[in-house]
Scaffold this active site. Sequence first.
Site, PDB file in Angstrom:
ATOM      1  N   ASP A 277     -22.182 -31.575  -6.538  1.00 34.08           N
ATOM      2  CA  ASP A 277     -22.807 -31.431  -5.233  1.00 34.08           C
ATOM      3  C   ASP A 277     -23.050 -29.957  -4.896  1.00 34.08           C
ATOM      4  OD1 ASP A 277     -23.511 -32.562  -2.564  1.00 34.08           O
ATOM      5  OD2 ASP A 277     -21.820 -31.327  -1.929  1.00 34.08           O
ATOM      6  N   GLU A 319     -26.811 -31.211  -8.709  1.00 34.69           N
ATOM      7  CA  GLU A 319     -27.642 -31.382  -7.514  1.00 34.69           C
ATOM      8  C   GLU A 319     -28.253 -30.030  -7.161  1.00 34.69           C
ATOM      9  OE1 GLU A 319     -28.115 -32.129  -2.873  1.00 34.69           O
ATOM     10  OE2 GLU A 319     -26.326 -31.182  -3.661  1.00 34.69           O
TER      11      GLU A 319
END
Length: 636
Positions: A277, A319
């Site tokens: 993330d 990401e």
Amino acid sequence: MSKKKKKKKAQKKELIKQIPDMSGEFQQRFQKFHDELRWLYMELYDNGSMFAELCERLEQFYTGRKDSLKALDREREADPNWYKQNDMLGMMFYIDNFAGTMKGVEEKLPYLEQCNVNYIHLMPFLESPEGRSDGGYAVSDFRKVQERLGTMEDLEDLTESCHKKGISVCMDFVMNHTSEEHEWAKKAREGDGEYMSRYFFFENAYIPSLYEKTVPQVFPTTAPGNFTWLSEQEYFVMTSFYPYQWDLNYKNPRVFNEMMYNFLYLANRGIDIVRLDAVPYIWKELNTQCRNLPQVHTIVRMMRIVSEIVCPGILLLGEVVMEPEKVVPYFGTVEKPECHMLYNVTTMATTWHTVATRNVGLLKKQLDTVFGLPKEYLFLNYLRCHDDIGWGLDYEMLAAKGMEERAHKQYLNDYFQGYAGNSNSRGELYNADPVTGDARFCGTTASMCGIEKAGFEQDDAAIKKAIRLDVMLHAYMFVQSGIPVIYSGDEIGQVNDYSYKEDPKKAADSRFIHRGAMNWKLAEQISDEKSVQGKLFGQLKELEAIRKREQVFVSEADVRTIETWDPAVLCIERRYGEEKLIALFNFSEFDKTAWINETDGEYVELISGRRMTASGVDIPSYGFYYLKKIQSAEEV
Ligand code: GLC
């Protein structure tokens, strides 16, 4: 911990150390990567004892890894392209929205199989304070599942059941920050220097103000600025995202080591794909944008090595929601790879630009860029995810066509809210920034395609048209190389959920409009061909079956676009061995002709089975064709 427990733990530790590694597998992998890992670690941290600790812990995590997972690792090591096949199809969902609990997800596996899904992304499920969680992206304990969803044992049961069915499981590793409620943050708040050094603390506004000069804002409206003032402690703490998400300081090797242990702990629960993330943000330097700094790549490469040593069966999904030049470096190089997979984010945003403009020019250029990349690079393709759609387009090219950035973003946002350009879309803006005039967009695929509006107006013709657009977009997504991932509910055309506005914990964040709960009542209609759900589900299923059956969809295929001489029609060609596929997509509500001229023989349209030629092809509004070249008579 009691004395007895401590003693037992120490004994166990000793025992783990003594267990000989029968296969020498760990040692072999360790030897292969040791020098590079040491080099990178020392370059970044220059701390031999912390490096030694890391190595020791790697072995412990290897030893603690279940035999079944080690077997899977070996299988995947022997077939490193296992995830690049044409049968891969993903679905992402929040556990509570989809099935209530972790156990509930296990019960829904038959539905996922019905959807042809063999990859599930469980959205954040680790402990996270309610109401201050950013959809679970503020983790307060990396080793605990949110109580309402289940336990770590439930997660292990779920991953095991998934593996039995050939389904891989993806989870988020929120590595840029912790929740303000994380044990480290609590200790830092109490003034413990060791823990304060795991974050970025500043006594006054001077340094923060210097950072603010160069660091852009992630949430300019919902969480402006990059620092939060802690009034009790009288300190500023760095918070690039929400004020309750404290940025971790990876300059501290303790942070890196501990986060690697958390990562391995989770990998050992049976996770197959780890989503890194917000990875571009993990290293901060004054006078920079604090994004994509070289040290980020050192850390990701070290993480890849760590996984290659302990759990080589897992994949890293980065990401990186940025422009292509910034995304691609996260693949690393062929010799020193970093992420296995990245989001095809610019393609996703450009797709919606194409829907709003009915002009495939920019998309064609974007696809050619992606198709021209080495085939080792695998993209995750999607039409939308749990986040907003940011209009990160190639404005240089658009400017040449007279489309100025700010005005065009305004048009796209107006279009998708349903205000401009003969639009049937519905949705809401996200983080509209009054200073830059920038805003992003939120909505489900179905709502953006017009299913919500048409349903509300009970306009059958409009519903049909909206379904055609929705199916065409999926067909176009499936024709790209990589792994297509569907957001749960999109397979049955679920529309926007406005109920988030009534929940004070969600109301300020419009991303919740497209994170509604799965509507199982609607899902019951998937076999009813007359219903919206049945029509969508049935057609997607057919496309999925074709994608899985036809070799030409494998990631190693050669892919390119072909000029159609109609601005609204996109043509993609795939070639693999002798096989050839010509896919045509009409992005407009008018019937069109693709002025292609493939005179190399006859084709069969894979959905209808119709024999066709691939020149001067008429395509109905929002229609598409998968034309496969006929090799020999037997094939038809
Ligand atoms: C990622 C997530 C997003 C979250 C952010 C902060 O971008 O996708 O939902 O807000 O990270 O963790």
